[in-house]
Design an enzyme around this catalytic site. Structure first.
Site, PDB file in Angstrom:
ATOM      1  N   HIS A 147       0.820  -1.219   0.000  1.00 33.12           N
ATOM      2  CA  HIS A 147       0.000   0.000   0.000  1.00 33.12           C
ATOM      3  C   HIS A 147       0.855   1.271   0.000  1.00 33.12           C
ATOM      4  O   HIS A 147       0.362   2.360   0.260  1.00 33.12           O
ATOM      5  CB  HIS A 147      -1.002   0.012   1.179  1.00 33.12           C
TER       6      HIS A 147
ATOM      7  N   ASP B 295       2.426   2.150  -2.743  1.00 35.86           N
ATOM      8  CA  ASP B 295       2.584   2.627  -4.137  1.00 35.86           C
ATOM      9  C   ASP B 295       1.706   3.831  -4.460  1.00 35.86           C
ATOM     10  O   ASP B 295       2.055   4.627  -5.323  1.00 35.86           O
ATOM     11  CB  ASP B 295       2.464   1.504  -5.173  1.00 35.86           C
TER      12      ASP B 295
ATOM     13  N   LEU C 279      -2.200 -11.715  -7.170  1.00 37.72           N
ATOM     14  CA  LEU C 279      -0.930 -11.981  -7.853  1.00 37.72           C
ATOM     15  C   LEU C 279      -0.870 -11.262  -9.201  1.00 37.72           C
ATOM     16  O   LEU C 279       0.001 -11.499 -10.007  1.00 37.72           O
ATOM     17  CB  LEU C 279      -0.745 -13.497  -8.025  1.00 37.72           C
TER      18      LEU C 279
ATOM     19  N   ASP D  29       2.080  -3.096  -9.995  1.00 35.12           N
ATOM     20  CA  ASP D  29       1.799  -4.369 -10.673  1.00 35.12           C
ATOM     21  C   ASP D  29       2.292  -4.361 -12.110  1.00 35.12           C
ATOM     22  O   ASP D  29       2.929  -5.307 -12.578  1.00 35.12           O
ATOM     23  CB  ASP D  29       0.297  -4.655 -10.663  1.00 35.12           C
TER      24      ASP D  29
HETATM   25  P1  ADP Z   1      -5.706  -9.850  -9.759  1.00 30.70           P
HETATM   26  O1  ADP Z   1      -5.035  -8.871 -10.661  1.00 30.70           O
HETATM   27  O2  ADP Z   1      -5.256  -9.717  -8.341  1.00 30.70           O
HETATM   28  O3  ADP Z   1      -5.605 -11.252 -10.232  1.00 30.70           O
HETATM   29  P2  ADP Z   1      -8.004  -8.378 -10.607  1.00 30.70           P
HETATM   30  O4  ADP Z   1      -9.402  -8.329 -10.101  1.00 30.70           O
HETATM   31  O5  ADP Z   1      -7.237  -7.127 -10.677  1.00 30.70           O
HETATM   32  O6  ADP Z   1      -7.265  -9.481  -9.725  1.00 30.70           O
HETATM   33  O7  ADP Z   1      -8.013  -9.009 -12.059  1.00 30.70           O
HETATM   34  C1  ADP Z   1      -8.732 -10.203 -12.304  1.00 30.70           C
HETATM   35  C2  ADP Z   1      -9.485 -10.057 -13.616  1.00 30.70           C
HETATM   36  O8  ADP Z   1      -8.557 -10.116 -14.717  1.00 30.70           O
HETATM   37  C3  ADP Z   1     -10.464 -11.175 -13.875  1.00 30.70           C
HETATM   38  O9  ADP Z   1     -11.713 -10.907 -13.282  1.00 30.70           O
HETATM   39  C4  ADP Z   1     -10.558 -11.159 -15.398  1.00 30.70           C
HETATM   40  O10 ADP Z   1     -11.439 -10.140 -15.837  1.00 30.70           O
HETATM   41  C5  ADP Z   1      -9.160 -10.778 -15.799  1.00 30.70           C
HETATM   42  N1  ADP Z   1      -8.383 -11.982 -16.105  1.00 30.70           N
HETATM   43  C6  ADP Z   1      -7.410 -12.546 -15.375  1.00 30.70           C
HETATM   44  N2  ADP Z   1      -6.901 -13.653 -15.970  1.00 30.70           N
HETATM   45  C7  ADP Z   1      -7.590 -13.788 -17.121  1.00 30.70           C
HETATM   46  C8  ADP Z   1      -7.552 -14.732 -18.203  1.00 30.70           C
HETATM   47  N3  ADP Z   1      -6.706 -15.778 -18.191  1.00 30.70           N
HETATM   48  N4  ADP Z   1      -8.399 -14.545 -19.243  1.00 30.70           N
HETATM   49  C9  ADP Z   1      -9.254 -13.506 -19.250  1.00 30.70           C
HETATM   50  N5  ADP Z   1      -9.345 -12.606 -18.254  1.00 30.70           N
HETATM   51  C10 ADP Z   1      -8.531 -12.732 -17.213  1.00 30.70           C
HETATM   52 MG    MG Z   2      -5.206  -6.765 -10.526  1.00 27.82          MG
END
Ligand code: ADP
Ligand code: MG
Length: 385
Positions: A35, A37, A126, A173
């Site tokens: 937190h 950033d 992640l 990120d």
């Molecule tokens: P994090 O970045 O922590 O994993 P976020 O909520 O920021 O969580 O991002 C997750 C979102 O990214 C998912 O809800 C989806 O919309 C998108 N996403 C992640 N991986 C994929 C994938 N392999 N294919 C399509 N969309 C994806």
């Molecule tokens: Mg994210």
């Protein structure tokens, strides 16, 4: 590589021709600096071996076609001149946002076909979202010969996520996914994006770093993130600084005194100021080759997030407490909080015992079984072919 060929083959199946290239961009884990950033502070992520892989070709007709092997939704077809911020609630907002941000910045993107797949667990803290953004940004940078630097791509991806997707995130990120190097953690100053690669080769020193994905995300997390952010801004305003980054650790007591009875703001300020100091401490220890000594710093970071910033969760605390009780060198929650993942630093010989202890503790508490995997500091975004 298998993944690369599979993605290229699937592209041919979908779009009827070979892709112009295949790119990869990893997810990340933040070693320390949580937190900080959005307070212009320090962070220290490293890239995971888990990554998004995208096959991409250019188009010249103003159309963007998007497909994910991991989402059961077919090919999305979008018109570039109809991309509007916050209009898309689907996964396609991430890659489309990148195209939007590039065009907004004046880069002549005329269309693309994209097929991708990702091994970064989604929603686990992640950064699966940054991996998607960065892989598309790097592909378009190469194909359209935009000549943008890694840090510039990260900025554009952040803008895509903040403005187009509508998710308020800092710059860590995207920078991690774009700039990390194998065997290193990235010491990043989020104020000016200056960075330094810090050797972080745990295996060579007989240690391992485990990621424990709790597989939970408590529902109120987005609102709480906004509150913490607003509270930090209030703290900076009350202290008369641009950002909490400008409060030196040596001035912390005086700053807390000045905040008087603003108890909540005091706690937020204390976390940010001590957390920046912890990042600098970890950098110094790693540069001195004193890797095991980062354990207590990680533990202190977790306590600060739990008690001062108040964004931990019972599942995260259980990982940390159980891991430490069964011999881990250090452990802390990582990422935004309220669920997601924790990291655990262990001696190589203790991996199984610590993993078992955490799994048993989760079962005993009636929590969803966690996913535990080893995180090897890996390469940042790159072209695969
Ligand atoms: P994090 O970045 O922590 O994993 P976020 O909520 O920021 O969580 O991002 C997750 C979102 O990214 C998912 O809800 C989806 O919309 C998108 N996403 C992640 N991986 C994929 C994938 N392999 N294919 C399509 N969309 C994806
Ligand atoms: Mg994210």
């Amino acid at each position: 590589m298998g993944a690369q060929q599979q993605v290229a083959d699937a592209f041919v199946e979908l779009y009827g021709a070979a892709p112009e290239g295949v790119w990869a961009a990893p997810g990340r884990v933040n070693l320390i600096g949580e937190h900080t950033d959005y307070n212009d502070g320090f962070v220290m992520p490293f890239a995971l071996p888990h990554m998004a892989v995208a096959a991409v070709s250019r188009r010249d007709d103003g159309v963007l076609r998007l497909h994910s092997a991991d989402i059961d939704a077919g090919v999305a077809e979008l018109r570039l001149d109809e991309l509007v911020p916050e209009s898309d609630k689907n996964w396609t907002a991430y890659p489309a946002g990148v195209v939007w941000a590039l065009r907004e910045a004046g880069h002549p993107i005329t269309g693309a076909d994209v097929h991708l797949t990702s091994t970064v667990p989604s929603g686990a803290g992640l950064s699966s979202s940054a991996a998607l953004e960065v892989v598309v940004a790097l592909a378009l940078n190469d194909l359209y010969e935009l000549g943008l630097k890694r840090w510039q791509l990260a900025r554009l991806c952040q803008r895509a996520e903040n403005v187009y997707v509508g998710a308020p995130t800092g710059i860590m990120d995207q920078t991690a996914s774009a700039c990390c190097e194998e065997g290193h953690a990235l010491f990043l100053d989020t104020r000016d994006l200056s960075q330094k690669q810090i050797p972080f080769d745990l295996a060579a020193e007989g240690m391992r770093l485990l990621v424990v994905d709790t597989q939970v995300k408590h529902a109120h997390s987005d609102g709480e993130y906004g509150k913490r952010r607003a509270g930090c801004e209030k703290g900076a305003a009350l202290l008369g600084v641009d950002a909490l980054r400008d409060v030196p650790y040596a001035d912390l007591d005086a700053a807390l005194e000045r905040l008087g009875d603003e108890e909540e703001v005091r706690r937020l300020v204390r976390h940010i100021v001590t957390e920046n100091a912890r990042v600098e401490q970890v950098v110094a220890l790693l540069e001195a080759g004193d890797t095991r000594a980062i354990g207590p710093v990680l533990i202190a970071g977790h306590a600060s997030l739990r008690d001062d910033f108040r964004i931990s969760a019972p599942e995260l605390d259980l990982v940390v407490d159980t891991a430490l009780a069964s011999g881990a060198i250090g452990a802390r929650m990582t990422g935004g909080g309220f669920g997601g993942s924790a990291i655990v630093l262990v001696e190589a010989g203790d991996v199984e015992a610590v993993t078992k202890a955490v799994e048993e503790a989760f079962a005993a508490a009636g929590f969803t079984a966690p996913r535990v995997f080893e995180a090897v500091p890996s390469a940042g975004a790159r072209r695969l072919n």
